[in-house]
Design a protein around this motif. Structure first.
Motif, mmCIF file in Angstrom:
data_model
loop_
_atom_site.group_PDB
_atom_site.id
_atom_site.type_symbol
_atom_site.label_atom_id
_atom_site.label_comp_id
_atom_site.label_asym_id
_atom_site.label_seq_id
_atom_site.Cartn_x
_atom_site.Cartn_y
_atom_site.Cartn_z
ATOM 1 N N GLN A 175 0.829 -1.208 0.000
ATOM 2 C CA GLN A 175 0.000 0.000 0.000
ATOM 3 C C GLN A 175 0.869 1.266 0.000
ATOM 4 O O GLN A 175 0.602 2.210 -0.743
ATOM 5 C CB GLN A 175 -0.861 -0.028 1.260
ATOM 6 C CG GLN A 175 -2.160 0.703 1.107
ATOM 7 C CD GLN A 175 -2.901 0.717 2.445
ATOM 8 O OE1 GLN A 175 -2.655 -0.103 3.340
ATOM 9 N NE2 GLN A 175 -3.806 1.665 2.575
ATOM 10 N N ASP A 176 1.913 1.250 0.812
ATOM 11 C CA ASP A 176 2.814 2.401 0.880
ATOM 12 C C ASP A 176 3.566 2.590 -0.437
ATOM 13 O O ASP A 176 3.785 3.727 -0.877
ATOM 14 C CB ASP A 176 3.833 2.232 2.019
ATOM 15 C CG ASP A 176 3.219 2.538 3.379
ATOM 16 O OD1 ASP A 176 2.121 3.140 3.421
ATOM 17 O OD2 ASP A 176 3.831 2.159 4.403
ATOM 18 N N VAL A 177 3.949 1.483 -1.059
ATOM 19 C CA VAL A 177 4.682 1.582 -2.325
ATOM 20 C C VAL A 177 3.805 2.207 -3.405
ATOM 21 O O VAL A 177 4.247 3.084 -4.160
ATOM 22 C CB VAL A 177 5.198 0.194 -2.774
ATOM 23 C CG1 VAL A 177 5.604 0.200 -4.248
ATOM 24 C CG2 VAL A 177 6.384 -0.221 -1.921
ATOM 25 N N GLN A 178 2.569 1.793 -3.457
ATOM 26 C CA GLN A 178 1.637 2.334 -4.433
ATOM 27 C C GLN A 178 1.560 3.854 -4.281
ATOM 28 O O GLN A 178 1.655 4.609 -5.242
ATOM 29 C CB GLN A 178 0.251 1.694 -4.229
ATOM 30 C CG GLN A 178 -0.717 1.917 -5.362
ATOM 31 C CD GLN A 178 -0.084 1.611 -6.720
ATOM 32 O OE1 GLN A 178 0.635 0.619 -6.887
ATOM 33 N NE2 GLN A 178 -0.319 2.489 -7.695
ATOM 34 N N SER A 179 1.414 4.267 -3.030
ATOM 35 C CA SER A 179 1.309 5.693 -2.764
ATOM 36 C C SER A 179 2.653 6.392 -3.034
ATOM 37 O O SER A 179 2.691 7.476 -3.622
ATOM 38 C CB SER A 179 0.826 5.848 -1.321
ATOM 39 O OG SER A 179 1.075 7.104 -0.850
ATOM 40 N N PHE A 180 3.750 5.748 -2.649
ATOM 41 C CA PHE A 180 5.088 6.330 -2.854
ATOM 42 C C PHE A 180 5.344 6.649 -4.333
ATOM 43 O O PHE A 180 5.725 7.768 -4.681
ATOM 44 C CB PHE A 180 6.159 5.371 -2.314
ATOM 45 C CG PHE A 180 7.576 5.822 -2.562
ATOM 46 C CD1 PHE A 180 8.197 6.738 -1.731
ATOM 47 C CD2 PHE A 180 8.294 5.319 -3.645
ATOM 48 C CE1 PHE A 180 9.505 7.159 -1.975
ATOM 49 C CE2 PHE A 180 9.594 5.735 -3.889
ATOM 50 C CZ PHE A 180 10.200 6.655 -3.052
ATOM 51 N N VAL A 181 5.112 5.678 -5.210
ATOM 52 C CA VAL A 181 5.432 5.927 -6.624
ATOM 53 C C VAL A 181 4.536 7.027 -7.211
ATOM 54 O O VAL A 181 4.997 7.863 -7.990
ATOM 55 C CB VAL A 181 5.388 4.642 -7.508
ATOM 56 C CG1 VAL A 181 6.531 3.697 -7.151
ATOM 57 C CG2 VAL A 181 4.055 3.936 -7.446
ATOM 58 N N GLU A 182 3.282 7.051 -6.794
ATOM 59 C CA GLU A 182 2.383 8.102 -7.309
ATOM 60 C C GLU A 182 2.811 9.482 -6.803
ATOM 61 O O GLU A 182 2.790 10.465 -7.541
ATOM 62 C CB GLU A 182 0.937 7.840 -6.874
ATOM 63 C CG GLU A 182 0.275 6.747 -7.680
ATOM 64 C CD GLU A 182 -1.003 6.229 -7.042
ATOM 65 O OE1 GLU A 182 -1.483 6.853 -6.056
ATOM 66 O OE2 GLU A 182 -1.509 5.192 -7.505
ATOM 67 N N GLN A 183 3.183 9.539 -5.534
ATOM 68 C CA GLN A 183 3.582 10.822 -4.938
ATOM 69 C C GLN A 183 4.889 11.328 -5.530
ATOM 70 O O GLN A 183 5.025 12.514 -5.809
ATOM 71 C CB GLN A 183 3.732 10.668 -3.412
ATOM 72 C CG GLN A 183 2.430 10.385 -2.688
ATOM 73 C CD GLN A 183 1.542 11.624 -2.621
ATOM 74 O OE1 GLN A 183 2.024 12.716 -2.408
ATOM 75 N NE2 GLN A 183 0.246 11.427 -2.821
ATOM 76 N N VAL A 184 5.836 10.430 -5.720
ATOM 77 C CA VAL A 184 7.141 10.857 -6.252
ATOM 78 C C VAL A 184 7.000 11.316 -7.707
ATOM 79 O O VAL A 184 7.671 12.247 -8.147
ATOM 80 C CB VAL A 184 8.198 9.733 -6.103
ATOM 81 C CG1 VAL A 184 9.491 10.102 -6.826
ATOM 82 C CG2 VAL A 184 8.477 9.474 -4.632
ATOM 83 N N LEU A 185 6.091 10.695 -8.432
ATOM 84 C CA LEU A 185 5.880 11.082 -9.830
ATOM 85 C C LEU A 185 5.532 12.575 -9.935
ATOM 86 O O LEU A 185 5.920 13.248 -10.893
ATOM 87 C CB LEU A 185 4.767 10.225 -10.436
ATOM 88 C CG LEU A 185 4.614 10.314 -11.960
ATOM 89 C CD1 LEU A 185 5.835 9.729 -12.650
ATOM 90 C CD2 LEU A 185 3.354 9.603 -12.419
ATOM 91 N N GLU A 186 4.820 13.090 -8.932
ATOM 92 C CA GLU A 186 4.399 14.496 -8.941
ATOM 93 C C GLU A 186 5.589 15.449 -9.108
ATOM 94 O O GLU A 186 5.475 16.490 -9.753
ATOM 95 C CB GLU A 186 3.645 14.851 -7.654
ATOM 96 C CG GLU A 186 2.280 14.170 -7.544
ATOM 97 C CD GLU A 186 1.426 14.430 -8.779
ATOM 98 O OE1 GLU A 186 1.307 15.609 -9.170
ATOM 99 O OE2 GLU A 186 0.907 13.447 -9.364
ATOM 100 N N THR A 187 6.716 15.088 -8.520
ATOM 101 C CA THR A 187 7.912 15.938 -8.578
ATOM 102 C C THR A 187 8.389 16.156 -10.014
ATOM 103 O O THR A 187 8.935 17.198 -10.341
ATOM 104 C CB THR A 187 9.041 15.285 -7.743
ATOM 105 O OG1 THR A 187 8.596 15.207 -6.385
ATOM 106 C CG2 THR A 187 10.339 16.071 -7.802
ATOM 107 N N PHE A 188 8.149 15.164 -10.877
ATOM 108 C CA PHE A 188 8.708 15.183 -12.232
ATOM 109 C C PHE A 188 7.740 15.741 -13.280
ATOM 110 O O PHE A 188 8.049 15.790 -14.456
ATOM 111 C CB PHE A 188 9.112 13.760 -12.632
ATOM 112 C CG PHE A 188 10.219 13.196 -11.771
ATOM 113 C CD1 PHE A 188 11.543 13.288 -12.198
ATOM 114 C CD2 PHE A 188 9.947 12.607 -10.552
ATOM 115 C CE1 PHE A 188 12.572 12.786 -11.410
ATOM 116 C CE2 PHE A 188 10.971 12.091 -9.762
ATOM 117 C CZ PHE A 188 12.281 12.186 -10.191
ATOM 118 N N ARG A 189 6.558 16.129 -12.818
ATOM 119 C CA ARG A 189 5.499 16.552 -13.733
ATOM 120 C C ARG A 189 5.776 17.935 -14.334
ATOM 121 O O ARG A 189 6.404 18.777 -13.705
ATOM 122 C CB ARG A 189 4.184 16.583 -12.936
ATOM 123 C CG ARG A 189 2.943 16.577 -13.750
ATOM 124 C CD ARG A 189 1.716 16.601 -12.838
ATOM 125 N NE ARG A 189 1.386 15.305 -12.227
ATOM 126 C CZ ARG A 189 0.890 14.271 -12.885
ATOM 127 N NH1 ARG A 189 0.667 14.351 -14.180
ATOM 128 N NH2 ARG A 189 0.626 13.150 -12.255
#
Ligand code: OOG
Ligand code: NI
Length: 461
Positions: A175-189
């Protein structure tokens, strides 16, 4: 009881998400991926030896998901947090690249996996640059730039929380990994809204387009994502037929039987609409930062091989007497090929002259049992008599001269400046909060491990 997801899986998932996002943001990237996929397939059909080689080294399955991206950061804090986030994905800073001598006010590292097995699981890498505002000549503008950077937060709170959680627990669950990858993606947008005035953007841009690219935006938008091709000349040739215009010359070594290091080409940056909004006023404008790139990777060179590469490249450039561009591309290609005649082009020669790094494979036990113990000294003979075979260790890193060429071609003409400064790896490592790995030592240790495994097998017989 813990169910941590492996860093390899986190990295693969993130890399796939990033690719999907970039495909939506820059559709040309999707076209380029299709082209590379087609050409890789044809190349493998035409070159069964290459197919075998990539099978042996474990690179074949990773090819279709192989890519690197690049970002540019503004502060030491951003860089050190980026390091912590990449560590969750099993990516570590490898190498130091000083782009200042090439007129680009940044220094950089590449975050990537380190072990062969991890690289083969997912070779995703990110070339990460830190802007060197201290080199900016205009003190007033520099303060404005520092203020703009101090105001921004490029990571979501949740991304940082989950990173801390990973560091404390030693892992993250599904569950944390799912959220981690989505959250980190925001930085690169990519953000269409820039939180500075158009006039500040222009002033920064007049200093150096790269300064504006970092300082004027909310975050370090991924500026390119590069697939790996097995035949860069074939891709370069077919780019135009798909409506993509590549830069005039392929960066790096010339075309060879045994590819070495890294060859790269890119296509021009997109001009994108931006709303400059400093809270007083909204103004329309545009910015060019994001571009496309492809690359072909070859043998990782030893320090001796690398010195020869640097020397021959320098000789070619000196002979050309100018920076390679549209006007002299054909001459440059010819001169480069001539100079590189001096670089052996058979794997066995590259191996025997210790110009590059290789994996060893035990092919057969020696005909007569030996009472003595095999050591490293026996390796050349064991390779020569077919007991051992070799395969090239692929170069996983970057080249500063090529990187400068890629930066320049996308920053546009006239953006080169002379910065009086020396390389400063110590300063970079202070900002990073860690030391970078020495890439030569990493390749050396991959070679050593595979050599030792072969000797152990031989001596166990
Ligand atoms: C990075 C340029 C370097 C490469 O492949 O050499 C690079 C940048 O433009 O931010 O990605
Ligand atoms: Ni690149």
């Amino acid at each position: 009881m813990t169910n941590w997801i492996s860093s390899n899986d986190i990295r693969s998932r993130f890399s796939a998400l990033m690719s999907e996002m970039y495909q939506n943001e820059v559709p040309l990237y999707g076209d380029l991926m299709d082209l590379v996929k087609d050409i890789n397939q044809i190349t493998l059909e035409q070159q069964p030896n290459l197919q075998k080689q990539l099978q042996h080294t474990g690179e074949l399955p990773r090819l279709s998901q192989e890519r690197h991206g690049a970002i540019r950061l503004g502060t030491a804090e951003e860089l050190s947090n980026m390091r912590r986030i990449f560590a969750v994905m099993g990516m570590y800073p490898v190498g130091y690249y000083d782009l200042v001598p090439a007129g680009v006010p940044v220094h950089s590292t590449a975050f990537r996996a380190i072990d062969s097995a991890d690289l083969n699981h997912c070779p995703f890498r990110v070339f990460t640059s830190l802007l060197r505002l201290e080199l900016m000549q205009d003190p007033e503008l520099r303060i404005l730039a520092e203020q703009a950077l101090a105001k921004r937060q490029i990571f979501t709170d949740r991304a940082l929380e989950l990173t801390t959680k990973f560091e404390q627990q030693g892992g993250l669950d599904e569950q944390d990994v799912q959220s981690f990858v989505e959250q980190v993606l925001e930085t690169f947008r990519w953000h269409t809204d820039a939180p500075v005035s158009k006039s500040l953007y222009q002033a920064l841009h007049d200093q150096h387009r790269l300064i504006a690219d970092v300082v004027a935006f909310k975050g370090p938008h991924i500026n390119h994502l590069t697939p790996r091709t097995l035949d860069i000349d074939a891709v370069q040739d077919s780019m135009s037929s798909r409506g993509i215009t590549p830069k005039a010359v392929v960066e790096g070594p010339p075309r060879r039987e045994c590819p070495i290091l890294l060859r790269q080409t890119s296509f021009k940056a997109l001009q994108e609409k931006v709303n400059f909004n400093d809270e007083d006023m909204v103004e329309q404008g545009s910015h060019t930062a994001r571009f496309g790139e492809i690359e072909q990777r070859g043998l990782a060179l030893s320090p001796t091989g690398r010195a020869l590469y640097d020397q021959l490249l320098q000789q070619a450039r000196t002979r050309l007497g100018a920076t390679p561009d549209e006007s002299n591309a054909a001459d440059y290609v010819r001169i480069l090929a001539e100079e590189f005649q001096a670089f052996p082009d058979r794997y066995i020669d590259l191996h025997d002259q210790e110009l590059g790094y290789f994996y060893y494979f035990l092919q057969q036990k020696p005909a007569q049992a030996s009472s003595s113990i095999y050591t490293e000294q026996d390796i050349p003979a064991l390779v020569a008599n077919g007991t051992l075979s070799i395969e090239p260790i692929v170069y996983e890193d970057f080249l500063p001269v090529s990187a400068a060429g890629i930066f320049q071609s996308n920053l546009g003409e006239g953006s080169q400046s002379d910065y009086a400064s020396v390389s400063n790896q110590d300063l970079f490592e202070q900002s990073l909060g860690a030391q970078v790995f020495d890439e030569m030592k990493l390749y050396q240790s991959l070679q050593q491990k595979s050599l030792q495994a072969c000797l152990d097998q031989l001596n166990a017989a």
